[in-house]
Design a protein around this motif. Structure first.
Motif, mmCIF file in Angstrom:
data_model
loop_
_atom_site.group_PDB
_atom_site.id
_atom_site.type_symbol
_atom_site.label_atom_id
_atom_site.label_comp_id
_atom_site.label_asym_id
_atom_site.label_seq_id
_atom_site.Cartn_x
_atom_site.Cartn_y
_atom_site.Cartn_z
ATOM 1 N N VAL A 14 9.014 9.130 -1.498
ATOM 2 C CA VAL A 14 9.444 7.723 -1.150
ATOM 3 C C VAL A 14 10.121 7.941 0.125
ATOM 4 N N ILE A 15 9.944 7.131 1.154
ATOM 5 C CA ILE A 15 10.370 7.271 2.502
ATOM 6 C C ILE A 15 11.342 5.995 2.501
ATOM 7 N N GLY A 16 12.545 6.390 2.756
ATOM 8 C CA GLY A 16 13.719 5.221 2.812
ATOM 9 C C GLY A 16 14.578 5.572 1.845
ATOM 10 N N LEU A 46 1.128 11.007 -3.402
ATOM 11 C CA LEU A 46 1.592 9.797 -3.372
ATOM 12 C C LEU A 46 2.661 9.519 -2.377
ATOM 13 N N VAL A 47 2.699 8.379 -1.452
ATOM 14 C CA VAL A 47 3.568 8.274 -0.598
ATOM 15 C C VAL A 47 3.817 6.711 -0.455
ATOM 16 N N LEU A 48 5.320 6.400 -0.727
ATOM 17 C CA LEU A 48 5.641 4.982 -1.078
ATOM 18 C C LEU A 48 6.535 4.665 0.150
ATOM 19 N N GLY A 99 -3.614 6.795 -1.022
ATOM 20 C CA GLY A 99 -2.558 7.357 -1.785
ATOM 21 C C GLY A 99 -1.254 6.986 -0.976
ATOM 22 N N SER A 100 -1.404 6.351 0.349
ATOM 23 C CA SER A 100 -0.039 5.814 0.826
ATOM 24 C C SER A 100 0.029 4.457 0.795
ATOM 25 N N PHE A 101 1.158 3.882 0.306
ATOM 26 C CA PHE A 101 1.320 2.545 -0.032
ATOM 27 C C PHE A 101 2.653 2.037 0.578
ATOM 28 N N PHE A 143 3.904 -1.208 -4.875
ATOM 29 C CA PHE A 143 4.347 -0.631 -6.258
ATOM 30 C C PHE A 143 5.033 -1.396 -6.865
ATOM 31 N N VAL A 144 6.024 -2.206 -6.347
ATOM 32 C CA VAL A 144 6.964 -2.978 -7.143
ATOM 33 C C VAL A 144 6.150 -4.057 -7.539
#
Length: 449
Positions: free
Chosen positions: A148-150, A311-313, A117-119, A124-125
């Motif tokens: 979404v981190i960032g 979900l983590v992006l 679940g961490s990508f 994703f793009v």
């Protein structure tokens, strides 16, 4: 004749090819634009969000470069591999320009980063952009909350796609499988989190404002987090783009968010310290509150907050990767160069050049690649007299085929375009991207043309 290979068909590669044929005082320059994919345009095709049609329309001007009579597209050919090492390219061409970008994502370096679940945001793009290396079923969107981190444009892009309804994306060229999965998404909360303040965020004002215009998603901010940033309290000294960002955020802080099906929450001054899991899957992200350190950075306060997420992006930047056969600066993630000339032990390497992110690092926007490419092209053309003294073998495409490679040339790409238009028509949509290698190469003519 000066024969040049440009490795990479994204903006930096195509601007380099264009500069070589436009600026040259050499009577006859021939450029082969090589790409490991059978499709040209690089991140314009596989990185620009599908709902950003104005930016994606740049493909039209890039297309005119590849239609130039002295420029040849050579897809489905990967350089710096055992089949086509760097030394072999130098045998086939007077000069080689590497325009391969920054292929790796920067990591957070925190516990839990590899939980299911961490990508990376790039994964994703690539998925919603139909990159053939992406797993078409790789994202399970039957979750409630995403983090979404960032706080750059890529982070805003992926958050916006998560918050859009499938009907809004129907007019795009997004692959049907991704559109179907997004249509069945149960994501209701999307948190976009940055470790510093709003005046230091890297997104553009246009991208930021788009979040406020989504029909099925509301945007909210935390005024107390914004106020930690001195630039938020007094934005008068900020550069224009950052000042406009602050003004947009201030407007959101002054009004309650409307009630809508999904919520987008922009958070600041939170540094990720751990991704928490349950049964091997992402369950939450633990953040530490930060405050300005007075020197342009931030420092931790020891206070923590957990944000629920399944979900983590991660969108915290890119990094170049070494190319076998070329020198590499591990600290900068670039190939050492002087004016685009590759340096080996500090000395220019005859016939080897770089342009784009592998030259300068992952900075700037698409247009930044144009002056970068022109500088490299000017260096190469200044060296042309010495470079053309070397006699080359026959047609390099014949040599590539003899080594077992199957290049996809321009007619093959046009056939892919036609197949994507036909696929879109069959689905009642406009052109829809083919998402897999077999489909792309089959449309191009089996294993290439």
């Amino acid at each position: 004749m000066l024969r040049v290979a440009v490795v990479g068909s994204g903006p930096s590669g195509l601007y380099t090819a264009q500069a070589l044929v436009q600026q040259s005082a050499v009577p006859d320059v021939r450029v082969h634009v090589l790409d490991r994919l059978p499709c040209p345009y690089g991140l314009v095709r596989y990185g620009v969000a599908p709902d950003h049609e104005k930016i994606k329309s740049l493909q039209g001007s890039l297309r005119t470069v590849l239609e130039h009579e002295r420029i040849t597209f050579v897809g489905n050919v990967e350089a710096c591999t055992p089949e086509l090492p760097a030394r072999r390219l130098r045998e086939l061409y007077h000069a080689v320009v590497y325009c391969v970008g920054a292929a790796a994502d920067r990591r957070l370096g925190i516990p839990g980063e590899d939980l299911t679940g961490s990508f990376s945001a790039t994964e994703f793009v690539s998925w919603y952009s139909a990159h053939p290396d992406a797993d078409p079923g790789g994202f399970a969107l039957g979750v409630r909350s995403a983090v979404v981190i960032g706080v750059g444009n890529v982070a805003v892009d992926v958050a916006r796609i998560l918050a859009r309804g499938a009907g809004e994306l129907l007019p795009t060229d997004m692959p049907q499988g991704a559109l179907d999965l997004l249509g069945g998404s149960t994501v209701r909360e999307v948190h976009v989190v940055g470790r510093r303040g709003p005046s230091q965020a890297r997104f553009t004002t246009k991208e930021l404002r788009e979040l406020g215009g989504l029909p099925d998603a509301s945007v909210s901010v935390e005024p107390s987090e914004l106020e930690l940033d001195p630039g938020y309290g007094d934005p008068s000294a900020l550069p224009g783009a950052l000042r406009r960002n602050v003004e947009v955020l201030r407007g959101w802080a002054l009004r309650p968010p409307p009630a809508r099906a999904r919520s987008l929450r922009l958070r600041f001054h939170l540094r990720p310290v751990e991704i928490l899991g349950e049964a091997g899957r992402v369950a939450a992200v633990r953040f530490e509150r930060t405050v300005p350190d007075g020197a342009g950075g931030v420092c931790g306060t020891g206070t923590h907050e957990d944000i629920e997420a399944q979900l983590v992006l991660r969108s915290v930047g890119y990094r170049g990767v070494p190319l076998p056969g070329l020198p590499f600066d591990e600290g900068r993630g670039t190939v050492p160069h002087a004016g685009g000339r590759v340096l080996r032990d500090g000395v220019p390497s005859a016939g080897e050049y770089v342009a784009g992110w592998i030259k300068r690092g992952p900075t700037g926007v698409i247009g930044t690649n144009r002056p970068c490419a022109k500088e490299t092209a000017a260096s190469l053309l200044a060296d042309a007299g010495a470079l053309t003294r070397r006699t080359l073998p026959g047609d390099p495409l014949d040599a590539l085929r003899a080594s077992g490679l199957r290049p996809v040339e321009w007619p093959g790409w046009l056939a892919i375009e036609a197949a994507e238009a036909a696929l879109g028509a069959s689905l009642g949509r406009r052109s829809v991207k083919l998402h897999d290698w077999a489909g792309l190469l089959g449309a191009a003519g089996g294993t290439g043309t």
